[in-house]
Design an enzyme around this catalytic site. Structure first.
Site, PDB file in Angstrom:
ATOM      1  N   HIS A   8      -6.518   1.686  -2.411  1.00 15.25           N
ATOM      2  CA  HIS A   8      -6.342  -0.096  -2.371  1.00 15.25           C
ATOM      3  C   HIS A   8      -4.815  -0.329  -2.742  1.00 15.25           C
ATOM      4  CE1 HIS A   8     -10.397  -1.074  -2.315  1.00 15.25           C
ATOM      5  NE2 HIS A   8     -10.566  -0.035  -3.179  1.00 15.25           N
ATOM      6  N   LYS A  38      -4.371  -5.181  -9.786  1.00 12.65           N
ATOM      7  CA  LYS A  38      -3.166  -5.331  -8.935  1.00 12.65           C
ATOM      8  C   LYS A  38      -1.910  -5.356  -9.907  1.00 12.65           C
ATOM      9  CE  LYS A  38      -5.052  -5.759  -4.562  1.00 12.65           C
ATOM     10  NZ  LYS A  38      -5.936  -4.633  -4.962  1.00 12.65           N
ATOM     11  N   TYR A  98       0.907  -1.101   0.070  1.00 18.02           N
ATOM     12  CA  TYR A  98       0.079  -0.056   0.081  1.00 18.02           C
ATOM     13  C   TYR A  98       0.839   1.258  -0.054  1.00 18.02           C
ATOM     14  CZ  TYR A  98      -3.925  -3.058   1.456  1.00 18.02           C
ATOM     15  OH  TYR A  98      -4.639  -4.082   1.520  1.00 18.02           O
TER      16      TYR A  98
END
Lengths: 390, 404
Positions: free
Chosen positions: B311, B358, B303
């Protein structure tokens, strides 16, 4: 299985094996496999007229090894060692083949010519006789000029060649070496069919390289430039197609029941390229799948699912071995992604359960864990779904 | 979303701005240590010229108990766990999904009957609504089909029952029932953890906080070794452990149990604690907040400032590489991902992570070879200098779709 009984009546489907990969080249066979035997395979051939895309593909169909094992085991198909099934062609066979090729080209050119004529008349621009004569003359002039130029160039090139040969110790230099040649044909010059044919020929003679035509021509133009070429080649600018048959079955020297391989002592009497059982194919080292526990497990799981009426596709895109469809993949989305586990006591990491649960939820599939018991030859199934998500 | 001051979950645009400001205030410090600047003075500027500073460090000195069975350090003191969570997002509540919010949830349920929602409750509410929506939709479709049947039976006309339209609720048109009573508290009290059920019934008892903050061994060691802001107590004697005790104990707890318990554990370079610590330390030092990533089937998530701000953008997969392959053969430890990855596993992980936006990073940790270094150096954290980390960013390339 009904498919088994059906196959006993009809001819088994030939699976042509090259380098331990099985291909199906016949469109009808592909349809039969799909509709009768729930085997889809993957089309891998590029469509000749749409070579820039990979969404729509054509023959050959490549089969997963599990599919091959299943088809041969159930007697639906036989394996053909494709490299040995091509025998050494005899001279008459070759001349016949060559004649057919030439005929094919001629008929194509004739057809194309008649088509252009027809179009010319149909378009209402029918040329008067006078105009046609003038046009012919014009073309003749052009051809003559081109011929002249080609000869001049050839001579110049020849001279250059000699110079070259004098300058260097060895005459047969690499085409690239003689690239900086002042006598090269300028790139803007129009290449007429006659010249192109001649250049192509000379290029072929000069070591078989087709690429830089100017440099090869300067390198190795024959002293006699007017080597006779087939008349239809040089006289026509029409393109024609050389058809290479998808399946070798029509070739006279292709014979699945014979083998061109030097026969081994034990097979001397039965030299054939066709194998009806996996054991025979394995003995001949044509087809060795399944050889390991992993491969046996995959075959077992594949067959287990197939026998329950499912269709299977390749599942690596969704993180498994197979995608399991309840019917033809063209009509249904897959319901499961199947993973093969080699043993009923194999370790399953928590990370895998998370991954499969998450992936299955996102793609609306349940994940199927298929545990293969190599002793009992049985498969046990367990499905994972993510609970608690709306 | 903070636990102690749960945001009023009201509609309106000022919500996100206000929350952001509040988060900025609560989570202002990236690490448990505070650097206190004295007010500017003459002395300070003179010292500043000499390269000295009057800034002093406030160390919170938290306390935790090492629990070898769960491979974690438990911080039971509420103050301490609050500090560790708010300054750097260390640990997680054992009854919560990250921030230790169990007590706040209980107080909330008791006092306000669910008007102010913690993050777990928001999720539960969303799921309950979603379930209700699906039921409503199915019911509406069934009604339409039934009507079509009646029309066919009475008039003989065939009507294709519509699967969408004004009568069928869709995700865009469906609204939760305006009547607040039937849906809320009861339904999400059920879907929240079971531990809550008995508490709700015995209303009179004063609430005691039974939740503790769990620190992973990597987090605990990072805090105590680098900042000296954590004291670890032995689980039996409750006495503070020394640094070398902790170092050995953390390693031993990750080793497979030995049948005759030997007093001297065999230390190894491929100890999972060490491999993971190298990765943890690497990214913490570079300013990332690094948290566990099992929910996305990876080892860690990175993070930027912390989970409450944004996120995670990056997912880490730790891949141990043995400098000497012989060490791997001889090792009793089967490190995950140390064998060559299968394509299907790699594509699974990559797909899961690209679904949640991601970027997957393969973190290769080189494990020093035993033939080159003596395992004696494993007795102190100095051995960490011999590990190295390399990173590979992995992205799925789809030629047909990424052309333009």
């Amino acid at each position: 299985m009904s498919s088994g009984s059906r196959s006993s009546k009809t001819k088994p489907i030939p699976l042509r094996v090259a380098n331990k990969v099985a291909y199906v080249w016949d469109v009808d066979d592909i349809a039969t496999l799909r509709s009768m035997h729930r085997v889809c395979g993957v089309l891998t051939g590029t469509l000749p007229h749409l070579s820039q895309q990979n969404v729509f593909l054509g023959v050959p169909l490549v089969l997963m090894p599990e599919e091959v094992v299943l088809l041969v085991d159930t007697g639906v198909a036989v394996l053909i060692n494709d490299s040995t099934a091509h025998l050494q062609p005899t001279i008459p066979q070759l001349t016949k083949w060559s004649r057919e090729q030439q005929n094919s080209m001629r008929s194509q050119l004739a057809y194309a010519e008649s088509k252009t004529l027809r179009e010319g008349t149909q378009s209402g621009r029918a040329l008067s006789e006078e105009a046609q004569r003038k046009r012919k003359e014009r073309e003749e002039r052009k051809k003559a000029k081109a011929r002249e130029q080609a000869i001049i160039e050839a001579e110049e090139a020849h001279e250059a060649d000699i110079e070259d040969a004098n300058g260097k110790s060895s005459g047969d230099s690499d085409p690239a070496d003689s690239e900086p040649n002042v006598y090269m044909i300028s790139s803007t010059s129009t290449v007429t069919p006659a010249k192109a044919a001649k250049l192509r020929e000379s290029a072929l003679k000069g070591g078989g390289s087709l690429s830089p035509i100017p440099s090869t021509s300067s390198n190795s133009t024959p002293s006699k430039p007017s080597t006779p070429t087939p008349s239809f080649l040089s006289s026509s600018s029409q393109p024609y197609t050389i058809v290479v048959p998808a399946s070798s079955s029509e070739l006279e020297w292709y014979s699945p029941t014979h083998s061109s391989a030097p026969s081994f002592s034990s097979f001397a009497s039965t030299a054939t390229s066709t194998y009806t059982t996996l054991n025979a194919a394995r003995a001949a080292d044509v087809w060795t799948y399944p050889a390991t526990l992993t491969e046996r497990a995959r075959c077992g799981v594949f067959r287990g699912l197939w026998e329950q009426g499912y269709f299977m596709g390749v599942g690596i895109k969704f993180g498994g071995e197979y995608l399991v469809y309840p019917g033809d993949p063209l009509r249904y989305h897959s319901h499961f992604t199947a993973t093969v586990i080699e043993s009923p006591v194999a370790t399953l990491r928590p990370m895998e359960i998370v991954a499969h649960g998450r992936l299955g939820t996102a793609t609306k599939k349940a994940h199927l864990l298929c545990g293969w018991d190599d002793v009992k030859k049985e498969v046990s199934y367990l499905s994972i779904e993510w609970a608690g998500f709306g | 979303m903070s636990l102690i001051t749960p945001n009023t979950h009201t509609k309106g645009s000022q919500k996100s701005g206000a929350r952001k400001q509040e988060n900025n205030r609560i989570y202002a410090y990236p690490l448990p240590l505070l650097f206190i600047e004295p007010p500017p003075s003459k002395i300070g500027s003179v010292l500043g010229l000499l390269g000295l500073s009057l800034t002093w460090v406030e160390n919170p000195h938290c306390e935790g108990i090492f629990d070898p069975f769960t491979h974690s350090v438990w911080v039971s003191n509420h103050e301490h766990s609050l500090i560790l969570w708010r300054r750097g997002f260390f640990g997680k509540g054992d009854l919560s999904r990250s921030e230790p919010s169990w007590l706040a949830r209980q107080i909330n349920i008791r006092n306000t009957r669910g008007k102010q929602l913690t993050s777990e409750e928001v999720t539960a509410k969303r799921r309950a609504e979603r379930r209700q929506f699906k039921l409503d939709r199915a019911r509406a479709i069934a009604t339409v089909a039934e009507e079509a049947e009646t029309i066919f039976a009475t008039e003989g006309r065939v009507i294709q029952p519509a699967l969408s339209g004004p009568a069928i609720p869709s995700g865009a048109t469906w609204k939760p029932a305006t009547n607040p009573e039937p849906l809320d508290t009861s339904s999400y009290a059920q879907s929240t953890p079971i531990q809550e059920a008995p508490i709700i019934e015995e209303d009179e008892d004063p609430l005691t906080d039974v939740e503790h903050l769990q620190l992973t061994l990597q987090e605990a060691f990072f805090l105590l070794w680098n900042f000296d802001c954590l004291t670890v107590l032995d689980s039996n004697s409750l006495q503070p452990m020394t640094l070398s005790d902790i170092w050995i104990a953390f390693q031993t707890s990750e080793l497979p149990p030995r049948t005759p318990p030997s007093p001297k554990p065999q230390l190894r370079f491929d100890n999972p604690f060490l491999v993971n610590y190298v990765v943890y330390h690497h990214y913490r030092s570079l300013g990332w907040v690094i948290k566990g990533g099992i929910k996305f089937c990876v080892d860690y998530l990175l993070y930027k400032r912390g989970p409450v701000f944004s996120h995670a953008e990056l997912a880490l997969m730790v891949i141990p590489v043995y400098e000497d392959p012989e060490d791997q053969k001889a090792s009793p430890i089967d490190l995950p991902n140390s064998a060559p990855l299968t394509w299907s596993w790699l594509s699974t992980i990559n797909r899961v992570n690209s679904q949640v936006q991601k970027t997957l990073i393969l973190v290769y940790v080189t494990i020093p070879s035993e033939s080159r270094l003596s395992t004696e150096i494993l007795n102190t954290p100095a051995c960490l200098a011999h590990y190295s980390v390399r990173e590979v960013v992995l992205r799925r390339f789809i030629p047909a779709r990424m052309r333009d």
